[in-house]
Write a protein that holds these residues in place. Structure first.
Motif, PDB file in Angstrom:
ATOM      1  N   TYR A  25       0.808  -1.230   0.000  1.00 16.15           N
ATOM      2  CA  TYR A  25       0.000   0.000   0.000  1.00 16.15           C
ATOM      3  C   TYR A  25       0.836   1.273   0.000  1.00 16.15           C
ATOM      4  O   TYR A  25       0.314   2.359   0.215  1.00 16.15           O
ATOM      5  CB  TYR A  25      -0.990  -0.029   1.168  1.00 16.15           C
ATOM      6  CG  TYR A  25      -1.966  -1.180   1.052  1.00 16.15           C
ATOM      7  CD1 TYR A  25      -2.863  -1.228  -0.023  1.00 16.15           C
ATOM      8  CD2 TYR A  25      -1.976  -2.226   1.966  1.00 16.15           C
ATOM      9  CE1 TYR A  25      -3.741  -2.284  -0.167  1.00 16.15           C
ATOM     10  CE2 TYR A  25      -2.857  -3.289   1.835  1.00 16.15           C
ATOM     11  CZ  TYR A  25      -3.732  -3.313   0.761  1.00 16.15           C
ATOM     12  OH  TYR A  25      -4.611  -4.363   0.617  1.00 16.15           O
ATOM     13  N   LYS A  53      -2.076   4.032   0.476  1.00 21.72           N
ATOM     14  CA  LYS A  53      -3.474   3.614   0.604  1.00 21.72           C
ATOM     15  C   LYS A  53      -3.672   3.010   1.990  1.00 21.72           C
ATOM     16  O   LYS A  53      -3.738   1.786   2.138  1.00 21.72           O
ATOM     17  CB  LYS A  53      -3.821   2.593  -0.481  1.00 21.72           C
ATOM     18  CG  LYS A  53      -3.663   3.112  -1.907  1.00 21.72           C
ATOM     19  CD  LYS A  53      -4.110   2.063  -2.921  1.00 21.72           C
ATOM     20  CE  LYS A  53      -4.028   2.591  -4.341  1.00 21.72           C
ATOM     21  NZ  LYS A  53      -4.456   1.597  -5.332  1.00 21.72           N
ATOM     22  N   ARG A 100      -9.533   2.678   0.658  1.00 23.15           N
ATOM     23  CA  ARG A 100      -9.734   1.469   1.481  1.00 23.15           C
ATOM     24  C   ARG A 100     -10.631   1.705   2.695  1.00 23.15           C
ATOM     25  O   ARG A 100     -11.052   0.751   3.338  1.00 23.15           O
ATOM     26  CB  ARG A 100      -8.377   0.904   1.925  1.00 23.15           C
ATOM     27  CG  ARG A 100      -7.579   0.317   0.761  1.00 23.15           C
ATOM     28  CD  ARG A 100      -6.181  -0.081   1.202  1.00 23.15           C
ATOM     29  NE  ARG A 100      -6.200  -1.199   2.122  1.00 23.15           N
ATOM     30  CZ  ARG A 100      -5.261  -1.403   3.057  1.00 23.15           C
ATOM     31  NH1 ARG A 100      -4.256  -0.540   3.198  1.00 23.15           N
ATOM     32  NH2 ARG A 100      -5.337  -2.445   3.864  1.00 23.15           N
TER      33      ARG A 100
END
Lengths: 469, 469
Positions: A25, A53, A100
């Motif tokens: 991420y 993320k 997310r």
């Protein structure tokens, strides 16, 4: 504020961010970053260094703390639906995608609110609450991909704002994360709150300047049970505007009232290549009125009253849509103006002023004069009842006269709107594109206060630098 | 922050203020000051040094500049209707009365807003807009003497907030004066505004901490044409609360929903010395529901629906008032609770929590238990649908157990409310009385931000010191 100046420093920061979010991420591959360097703002693109993320507010707190320590610009990003460049990483650094954080946490039917993570798609939230007989009325046109956190950050409006207001009215509580990593709720999940300075509403419309909004709590309304859509045309723009004023003064509150000016009409008719009612050359404006109500009797009464009022201002037919397909057909022109403007190698620039209703006719006429003098095509349409008109300047790509000329025209239009009581933006926000025009609208005192308030939240200036102020 | 420490300094400041406002509006006689040292907050009284009655925002700017230079506390004062001590000059210095700024400047029927000076009495504003067929729905119970500027400063609510929200929803623009003398408008007279940080809503509910609000612009609504009032009683408080929840879940939006608990009922019945329906000892709660609508058909439908729902929760009669005298009679008990509490050498303290509707029954039961254990009488009533209950602790003066005991009970009740999602104040604000309880509700981060924001506006800390934070 500086970006990441050396490769060694960049590698160090990446390492730290990876310990927070995990390697998958924290993304640096040029191809993977590409889609996050632009949003719905024209064809602008800004390369940047790192895409993160995070999974939740805790990770966001930790990674903001890292960026704060290293003084790295952080651009929070929701669905990327903005049209003023709010989510563009104009000073490079980190783009923080909230994609997310996409869970609806609670829909409380008794206390009538919804708690959602910031990355929930607007349309999904609307549908989830409607399944429970509730209603979230501020879904912008971009509802299919905009995030609720972004709507709050921009104080988004919708087609229904003339009846229901903008996002601000529905936000009762926000979970936010500051650049120093602090995580807290700004308000409470109650209907009335007279405790302390209103930090909740300070975050609404803050465009990422103060911190990251991680959870939102919206108050909800009972779902209106029935609705109807009316469409008519006018030979004369002035009469269309008078009709809108008459509807307002009647005491009725339409859910939506959309005006489509002559050139928007002609452009879209040509684009759709299909025949639609009331699109003859002589028709200078369309008016779409949506009414909703809790029962059929009330709806019938309102529909009849509006029809009578419209009949005083136009001899043209008044189309009424009650079923979904009928309504879809009546919306067709309005829904396709954007597509028409984007077609055929055209360029367009969107002006999103909000002005007093009493000034709408003079505004449109004045803008048409300015544009005619300056040799620019213009299409006016939008949320007429609340004065939030979209004024699209457009060119064939080959004939775009350059940014300087565009900026001069824009400046003149903003001056005209502001000197008649208007504001630069009704629902799109200031972002990157409108920043230079803030001093036209605000006195120095206001701008100084806004800057100093930002500094209270973000002393290092890492949050969305280069925007708004 | 210091008060005026020497006579010589006091005389100097008086001289300067007189050059701004004129001698007749700079007042220092002890007798003339008396009425301005207290407001509607219990029997509190604070002596102070100078009362000023400026004519307009220019004078306010000049006199704030003087006070800022001399670091003299300034307590802005509206109608003096506050019940948490917001207008009490707790650190002496200057009381700035806005009573001369009392003009309604414009009622704009097309753009549907009113511009008024801050010292306009709420009731006068309501009547002036109603004459034009418009409606300002947030008139607090003190409407006969509260000022509109004070309503904004406190984010006042009203009986109708369950349908119409609080003052914040209607404020679109404010003229404010900062301690440094700067005068500016925070917003614009438009319906949608997505430009910059929302300074307008930062001043709403700011309780005089940031500056003086000198002019207000409220958006207005069309006036509802018809209304009806329903009253019924319940043998069981739980059933009354269930009935309210059922009404909310029905999708109807009553204009008002007032609950009166058993002890408030008994106390007021005894005070009124007259027989009223549904006041037998077995009646544990009254519910008053006001419905309003744009037409008679809709009103009849809503009245019938509510009556049916109520019938599922009580066997008692449901009284319906349509005419003014009928309604007045049904309101009689509710309107006299305050008088009953003030009578007969009694002392009372008002708790103004706002809690989730789903928690109302448990809250009232819990508070009654706490009070029983602590030997304190309690009367619960108020705006049940939006969860803003007034919880009155009361004593015969002779038997008041002292401030420490009172504070301990209050602390326990606030803890109970907050740990179940509530806030300290729904509509009265924090002011002087509730200040010490702010840390119960807010995390340290929020309190720090509020203090630093205050410093941005008021670096010398002269504005309403000793309040809120």
């Amino acid at each position: 504020m500086t970006s990441i100046q050396s490769d060694a420093r960049l590698q160090q920061v990446i390492g730290l961010l990876e310990t927070v979010c995990g390697c998958s991420y924290v993304i640096t591959g040029e191809e993977d970053l590409r889609a996050y360097g632009s949003d719905e703002t024209q064809d602008l693109y800004f390369p940047f260094d790192i895409l993160v993320k995070p999974a939740d507010e805790k990770e966001i707190g930790e990674l903001l703390r890292i960026c704060n320590r290293y003084r790295i610009p952080v651009t929070p990003r929701g669905g990327g639906s903005g049209v003023t460049g709010g989510a563009l990483p104009v000073q490079k650094g980190v783009v923080l995608s909230t994609e997310r954080l996409n869970k609806i946490i609670t829909i409380n039917e008794t206390d009538r609110y919804v708690i959602a993570e910031c990355g929930v798609i607007t349309q999904e939230l609307c549908e989830a609450v409607e399944e429970k007989g509730l209603f979230f009325p501020v879904a912008p046109t971009s509802r299919a991909f905009s995030f609720v956190g972004g709507n709050v950050a921009e104080n988004a409006g919708s087609m229904y704002s003339c009846k229901y207001g903008t996002t601000s009215r529905y936000v009762i509580n926000l979970q936010v994360v500051l650049p120093n990593g602090e995580i807290f709720w700004t308000g409470a999940n109650v209907e009335k709150n007279a405790t302390g300075l209103d930090l909740t509403r300070l975050f609404v419309g803050s465009e990422g300047l103060l911190g990251v909004i991680t959870k939102v709590v919206f108050r909800l309304l009972p779902k209106p049970r029935v609705s109807a859509l009316m469409l008519t045309g006018f030979d004369d723009l002035a009469m269309a505007c008078e009709a809108v004023i008459a509807i307002r003064r009647s005491g009725l509150s339409p859910a939506a009232a959309e005006l489509i000016g002559h050139s928007a009409l002609q452009l879209t008719r040509a684009y759709l290549k299909e025949s639609f009612p009331l699109t003859a050359d002589r028709i200078k404006a369309h008016l779409l009125i949506e009414l909703n109500a809790a029962d059929e009797n009330r709806l019938a009464f309102e529909t009849e009253t509006v029809a009578q009022l419209l009949g005083e201002y136009t001899q043209d037919e008044i189309f009424l849509g009650s079923s979904s397909p009928e309504k879809e057909r009546l919306w067709m022109i309005r829904r396709n103006i954007g597509n028409a403007l984007k077609s055929e190698n055209r360029l367009y620039r969107d002006i999103d002023v909000c002005i007093p209703l009493s000034f709408v006719y003079r505004y449109i006429s004045g803008v048409e004069e300015i544009c005619k003098r300056e040799g620019v095509a213009v299409a006016c349409f939008g949320h007429v009842l609340d004065g939030n008109l979209h004024t699209m300047l457009h060119w064939e790509k080959a004939s775009f006269p350059g940014e300087d000329h565009f900026a001069a025209v824009l400046h003149e239009i903003y001056d005209f709107a502001i000197s008649n009581g208007g504001v630069i933006s009704g629902e799109h926000g200031i972002g990157y594109l409108q920043k230079e025009f803030m001093p036209l609208q605000f006195p120095a005192s206001s701008l100084r206060l806004m800057k100093e308030i930002k500094t209270v939240f973000d002393p290092e200036g890492i949050m969305n630098p280069g925007k708004v102020l």
